[in-house]
Structure formats: structure tokens, C-alpha cells
Write a protein that holds these residues in place. Sequence first.
Motif, PDB file in Angstrom:
ATOM      1  N   ARG A   1      76.074  15.900  86.418  1.00  0.00           N
ATOM      2  CA  ARG A   1      75.093  16.271  87.449  1.00  0.00           C
ATOM      3  C   ARG A   1      75.052  17.794  87.615  1.00  0.00           C
ATOM      4  O   ARG A   1      73.975  18.381  87.755  1.00  0.00           O
ATOM      5  CB  ARG A   1      75.440  15.601  88.779  1.00  0.00           C
ATOM      6  N   GLN A   2      76.214  18.435  87.576  1.00  0.00           N
ATOM      7  CA  GLN A   2      76.255  19.886  87.667  1.00  0.00           C
ATOM      8  C   GLN A   2      75.549  20.529  86.474  1.00  0.00           C
ATOM      9  O   GLN A   2      74.810  21.505  86.622  1.00  0.00           O
ATOM     10  CB  GLN A   2      77.706  20.370  87.745  1.00  0.00           C
ATOM     11  N   SER A   7      71.818  20.104  86.971  1.00  0.00           N
ATOM     12  CA  SER A   7      71.347  20.980  88.033  1.00  0.00           C
ATOM     13  C   SER A   7      71.224  22.418  87.540  1.00  0.00           C
ATOM     14  O   SER A   7      70.234  23.115  87.832  1.00  0.00           O
ATOM     15  CB  SER A   7      72.304  20.915  89.222  1.00  0.00           C
ATOM     16  N   LYS A   8      72.200  22.875  86.774  1.00  0.00           N
ATOM     17  CA  LYS A   8      72.166  24.232  86.224  1.00  0.00           C
ATOM     18  C   LYS A   8      70.997  24.391  85.255  1.00  0.00           C
ATOM     19  O   LYS A   8      70.278  25.390  85.284  1.00  0.00           O
ATOM     20  CB  LYS A   8      73.478  24.538  85.519  1.00  0.00           C
ATOM     21  N   LEU A   9      70.786  23.369  84.421  1.00  0.00           N
ATOM     22  CA  LEU A   9      69.682  23.421  83.469  1.00  0.00           C
ATOM     23  C   LEU A   9      68.352  23.442  84.202  1.00  0.00           C
ATOM     24  O   LEU A   9      67.432  24.180  83.828  1.00  0.00           O
ATOM     25  CB  LEU A   9      69.755  22.207  82.532  1.00  0.00           C
ATOM     26  N   ARG A  10      68.253  22.647  85.261  1.00  0.00           N
ATOM     27  CA  ARG A  10      67.008  22.614  86.033  1.00  0.00           C
ATOM     28  C   ARG A  10      66.705  23.973  86.643  1.00  0.00           C
ATOM     29  O   ARG A  10      65.530  24.414  86.669  1.00  0.00           O
ATOM     30  CB  ARG A  10      67.140  21.549  87.145  1.00  0.00           C
ATOM     31  N   GLN A  11      67.687  24.682  87.111  1.00  0.00           N
ATOM     32  CA  GLN A  11      67.488  25.995  87.701  1.00  0.00           C
ATOM     33  C   GLN A  11      67.025  27.024  86.679  1.00  0.00           C
ATOM     34  O   GLN A  11      66.320  27.981  87.014  1.00  0.00           O
ATOM     35  CB  GLN A  11      68.792  26.478  88.369  1.00  0.00           C
ATOM     36  N   GLN A  48      76.068  10.121  82.108  1.00  0.00           N
ATOM     37  CA  GLN A  48      76.960  11.112  81.514  1.00  0.00           C
ATOM     38  C   GLN A  48      76.259  11.794  80.354  1.00  0.00           C
ATOM     39  O   GLN A  48      75.488  11.166  79.617  1.00  0.00           O
ATOM     40  CB  GLN A  48      78.248  10.450  81.015  1.00  0.00           C
ATOM     41  N   VAL A  49      76.541  13.071  80.192  1.00  0.00           N
ATOM     42  CA  VAL A  49      75.928  13.879  79.139  1.00  0.00           C
ATOM     43  C   VAL A  49      76.991  14.265  78.114  1.00  0.00           C
ATOM     44  O   VAL A  49      78.056  14.781  78.478  1.00  0.00           O
ATOM     45  CB  VAL A  49      75.288  15.148  79.727  1.00  0.00           C
TER      46      VAL A  49
END
Length: 301
Positions: free
Chosen positions: A291-292, A295-299, A224-225
Motif C-alpha cells: 500500500r505504501q 501510494s508513493k507511485l500515485r503521488q 501484494q506487489v
Amino acid sequence: MAVDDPRDGVEQSPTPGAEVSGAPTARRIVLGAQLRRLREAADITRADAGWAIRGSDSKISRMELGRVGFKERDVVDLLTMYGVEDENERAFYLDLVRKSNERGWWHRYTDLMPDWFSNFVGLEESASLIQNYELLFVPGLLQTEEYVRAVVSHGQPVHLDEQTERRVQLRLQRQKLLFRQGAPRLWAVIDEAVLHRPIGGAAALRAQLDHLLEVTKQPNITLQVVPYDRSGYAAEGPFSILRFAEPTLPDVVYIEHLSGALYLDRPHEIEVYSRVIDRLAVDAETPDRSRQFMSKLRQEL
């Protein structure tokens, strides 16, 4: 806290022949707790017990806390003194002595690890639940090899010497416990800043985010973030809570600093940190939303 403090209460006793947690560190703690229970039931002081094994009351204290290894001769003498005459019960304790003195896989790294960290690795191997809060780094059990190299080399992975390389291998070996049969559950909460800090460089951070997205598919790994706008209130620094299925093992809070570590296991201490990790979990994004977020940060990287 699932069980009484081993210094203040009476724990459940393992049944002779029952399986006890696998790592030597855990076995020492279980054996020590049972020897203390037997001594108190026999109304014998630590000083008298120490005299019986040619030692001191402080030696008995260290044995009962599982902080030292056990000699079979000493345990035989103590069992006799405590009135344990049943052969099956004596055999159970003596088998536990032998197993508690076995070397864990981390023994080959003991020259790299101070005692306070070696104890943590031993307990980590026996935990059924590992709860972790981190402010600066990705939790060690979830770091990629490149990330580990950057951390242990203090940002200079090209200058790794043989000893530092072994530190890398030690951390990678520790991570295997999450993927073995009967793996513990890892529940980690991290500050958002961890995901923006380019440990090892931008490419290493991208690979680390990919790794987090992959491993959090595992049913025993939860991450969790805590977003920026909700961080900084529940805890002042990183910590871990180790919880055990073995009823005679107390939960342990582990707090590491530059020159050592604190191990807290009193019920009121565990309660404080349990409340903190619960508050952090509430403040953080849910596992799915975390996780979302990753994923957004990775993109965007």
C-alpha cells in the motif's frame, strides 16, 4: 488441498438438511460427488448406472463431475438403484437437484461467455478464498470501470459496441461478490509492472491506483506487489486458485488462455500452485508495504 480428489477418494457427505454452497455450479459439483460416493458404496459401475437412466457411462461421468445439469427423474432412479430409501435423505438430494438447476445472475450473459468461463464465474460465486497472481493487468475483481473498458475494448474504449459494453457490465457485476454479506477473501499478488502499465491512459491509471488504495482497506481484500528485482521466478504466467468452505468441493486452479481455460483439481496439481502462491507472497512486499508502494507511485503520477 483440504479434501480428497473427488475422483480418487471418499469425501465427507453433507447431512440431509444442511446448507450447501449457494451457486448452481457448486451445487452441481456437490451433488455429483455425492452420487458418485453412493454409486461406489453400492459397488455399481458407471455403465450399469448409465443403463438405469437410459444413458451411458460417459453421461454418469459428466454428472458425477458436475459438468451437466440434473434431471430429477434420473436422480430418483439412481437413488433407488443405490439403495437410498430414507425419505429425508432422498428429499435432501432432490432439493439439491432443483437448486442446482437454478439460474445464476450470470445467466443473462451466457451468450457472451463460453462454457469454460461460465463455469469459472459459477465457482467464483461459491469460493471462500480466491487467490490470484497477475503479471499484466490489475486483477479483474479490482479493476475500475474505466480500466475494464480499456481492457475489454483492446485499448479502444471509444469504439465500444453493445456486446462489448455488456462484457464491461459482466465484470463489474462479478466484483460485487467482494462486498456482499459473507464475501469471500481475495488475496491477490501482482507484478510491479502492472502498476506502471497505463491501461486506458495516465488518468485511468491514477484512478485505478486510487481504487486499489481504497478497496484494500477492506478486511477481506489483500494485495501484494512483487518488485522488479524479485519477480519472474516463481510462476510463468497468471493463475487463480479457488478454495471452498464446502468440504465436498475440491480446490481448483484456473488458468486462462486465448481460446479456453484449464481447470486443475488433482491434489498434486493444487500442491504445486499452492507452493507457488506462497513463494510469491514471500517474495512480494507485505500488504502494508505494498500500500505504501502504491501510494508513493500515485503521488509521482
